[in-house]
Write a protein that holds these residues in place. Structure first.
Motif: not given
Ligand code: TNX
Length: 547
Positions: A501, A486, A439, A443, A460, A505
């Motif tokens: 960040r 993550g 992460f 994105y 995501t 997600r």
């Protein structure tokens, strides 16, 4: 189970699969991660002046969950719901009941069942952790304003009538936070843990030592915090190796042992285990700045003020290295009750070892083939130290190279290859492949333009497709996959950017690790996420707004 009930569950499951469960009062159940089973019914329970919370008597953990529920509801509602001991089997009207009695043992250590009717709310779970997760669900069943820390007027504090049965798919639901590349304050770390718990995550993997900074106080080696915790970079994202900072401004920080105990206790009260990571043999040059005698060359060194991996690593031929690490780990296990202690093990350049007489002598004396086997020797020695303290070693997938330590758990990051190999060898695994779990990556393509070039794009929607169980494993091998994580590495993510960040997600990852695979449905999830954003807004989470 009666035929009718079965049919009803089937019908509801179908509705649940098709999208958010819509209720009569136009209330949608948008809980993330999605509960295993949701059976809505008409009407709602109203939390008001007279509502009480009954807790099973004689169990302090249950009582603590009840108090936690009361505390969660107090600021926004302005109500101080009393926590009372349950005296009768019957649940009084206008109350919550929180209990481990008469719950279905099949729900395991973390599952719960929640029955909301117009008259009361009954939360049952075999274990207190399940009750805690039931409370997280309740928070998400209430209007989003419930997360306000200030009193909110003009909102009806209603909970839709529903029967929820829920338990996690994986036992290890974690997130790594790198507090080395960027130092994060104690309140920030606690808030990070809080948000994990809100999404039913239960492991906080705390990256505490790395080249650009050592962040944990070790009483026996004070220079680690006097020297190794500070670098000449100033604040902000790290610059690349070939373009070092143009300032000598000191930047850094560390956690005292009191800070750490405080954070570990805080996490414990939220059913989160803190797994500390102390990097070795690589990513360790900050320690060598303070104690250059533990290196192959003797230094001198400076705390790295850029991104990148240092060639200077602990000398594997020097007994002092092992004495030092044993001392450090002795203090670490006193601070962290976690069964697992992460020793890193990733990205250890072998350049120094190849030229170091002590390392070469070690290779010869131990009959090792090469520097990879020397790394394996290193990790195996450290595993013995941890096992002697009744702890288990976990390390990144490089610890497979040159032979795995006998009881090591592997955290697979370079894809799922390490996960497959380790589980085939009968070792436990935590999965966090860069493809779905990094992460720190951008994105979108547009965002990628301003990010380091090793990072691939991770929206995501892709996180949501993460499948921790590789198909080609046998059921016995699959049982070794404990779950996933993550990871928030922070080369270019100072504290104020961590939220964006991580979120949204982490919400997607939380669902892949908690909810049944059969319920996975991106359209349904992204619909629920739109409502969830309202909650994150009230919680003050600065999530990334994906187009
Ligand atoms: C690889 S993941 C690393 C970290 C970096 C990260 C950046 C792993 C075990 N090592 O040291 O911060 O990539 O994405």
């Amino acid at each position: 189970m009666k035929k009718q009930t079965k049919a009803a569950i089937f019908a509801v499951t179908i509705i649940a699969l098709a999208g958010s469960v819509t209720l009569a009062a136009d209330t949608k159940i948008t809980v993330i991660p999605k509960p295993t089973q949701i059976k809505p019914s008409p009407g709602h329970f109203i939390v008001g002046q007279k509502t009480a919370i009954y807790a099973q008597s004689g169990c302090s953990d249950v009582e603590n969950v009840a108090k936690y529920l009361s505390e969660q509801l107090r600021p926004a509602t302005g109500l101080s719901l009393v926590v009372l001991e349950q005296s009768k089997a019957q649940v009084p009207a206008d109350s919550f009941l929180v209990t481990t009695e008469n719950s279905d043992s099949a729900l395991g250590d973390e599952g719960y069942e929640l029955l909301v009717t117009k008259t009361n709310v009954v939360l049952r779970a075999p274990k207190p952790a399940g009750l805690f997760y039931g409370v997280q669900t309740l928070r998400q069943l209430l209007p989003p304003q419930i997360e306000s820390r200030k009193k909110v007027l003009g909102v009806d504090w209603t909970i839709p009538c529903v029967e929820i049965t829920d338990k996690p798919r994986f036992e290890w639901r974690g997130s790594l936070l790198d507090c080395c590349r960027q130092f994060m304050t104690v309140p920030f770390v606690k808030r990070y843990i809080d948000l994990l718990a809100y999404h039913k995550m239960n492991r906080f993997h705390w990256h505490l030592t790395d080249d650009p900074g050592w962040r944990i106080e070790i009483k026996k080696y004070p220079k680690l915090t006097e020297i190794s915790a500070w670098r000449n970079s100033g604040p902000g994202p790290l610059r690349s190796w070939d373009n070092p900072p143009k300032t000598d401004e000191i930047y850094g920080g560390y956690y005292t042992q009191d800070d750490i105990r405080d954070i570990v206790d805080y996490a414990k009260s939220r059913y989160v285990t803190v797994v500390p990571e102390i990097e070795m043999p690589g990513h360790s040059s900050s320690a060598l700045v303070a104690y250059p005698e533990l290196s192959c060359t003797g230094g001198p060194f400076k705390v790295q003020n850029t991104m990148g991996i240092s060639d200077d690593v602990y000398c594997a031929g020097n007994e002092k290295t092992f004495e030092f690490l044993e001392d450090v780990l002795s203090e670490v296990v006193e601070l962290f009750p976690s069964l697992y202690i992460h020793i890193g093990g990733d990205e250890c350049p072998k350049k120094r070892w190849e030229k170091c007489p002590k390392c070469q002598a070690r290779i010869k004396a131990e009959g090792l083939k090469d520097e990879h086997e020397l790394q394996s020797y290193f990790v195996k020695r450290i595993e013995k130290v941890l096992l002697s303290k009744n702890r288990r070693l976990i390390g990144w997938d490089e610890i497979l190279e040159g032979g795995l330590a006998p009881q090591a758990t592997v955290q697979s990051w370079r894809g799922m290859k390490g996960a497959i190999e380790a589980s085939q060898q009968g070792h436990d695994v935590v999965a966090s492949p860069t493809s779905h779990c990094y992460f720190d990556y951008p994105y979108s393509k547009e965002q990628a333009a301003s990010f380091p070039d090793w990072m691939s794009v991770l929206p995501t929607e892709k996180v949501y497709t993460f499948e921790p169980l590789p198909e080609d494993l046998t059921p016995a091998q699959q049982r070794h996959i404990l779950g996933g994580e993550g990871n928030i590495w922070t080369e270019v993510a100072p504290q104020e950017q961590v939220d964006s960040r991580a979120y949204p997600r982490l919400t997607a990852l939380a669902e892949t690790l908690w909810s049944p695979k059969e319920l996975r449905n991106w359209n349904d999830f992204s619909g629920r996420l739109q409502s969830h954003y309202k909650r994150l807004d009230v919680l003050g989470v600065d999530y990334y707004k994906e187009k």
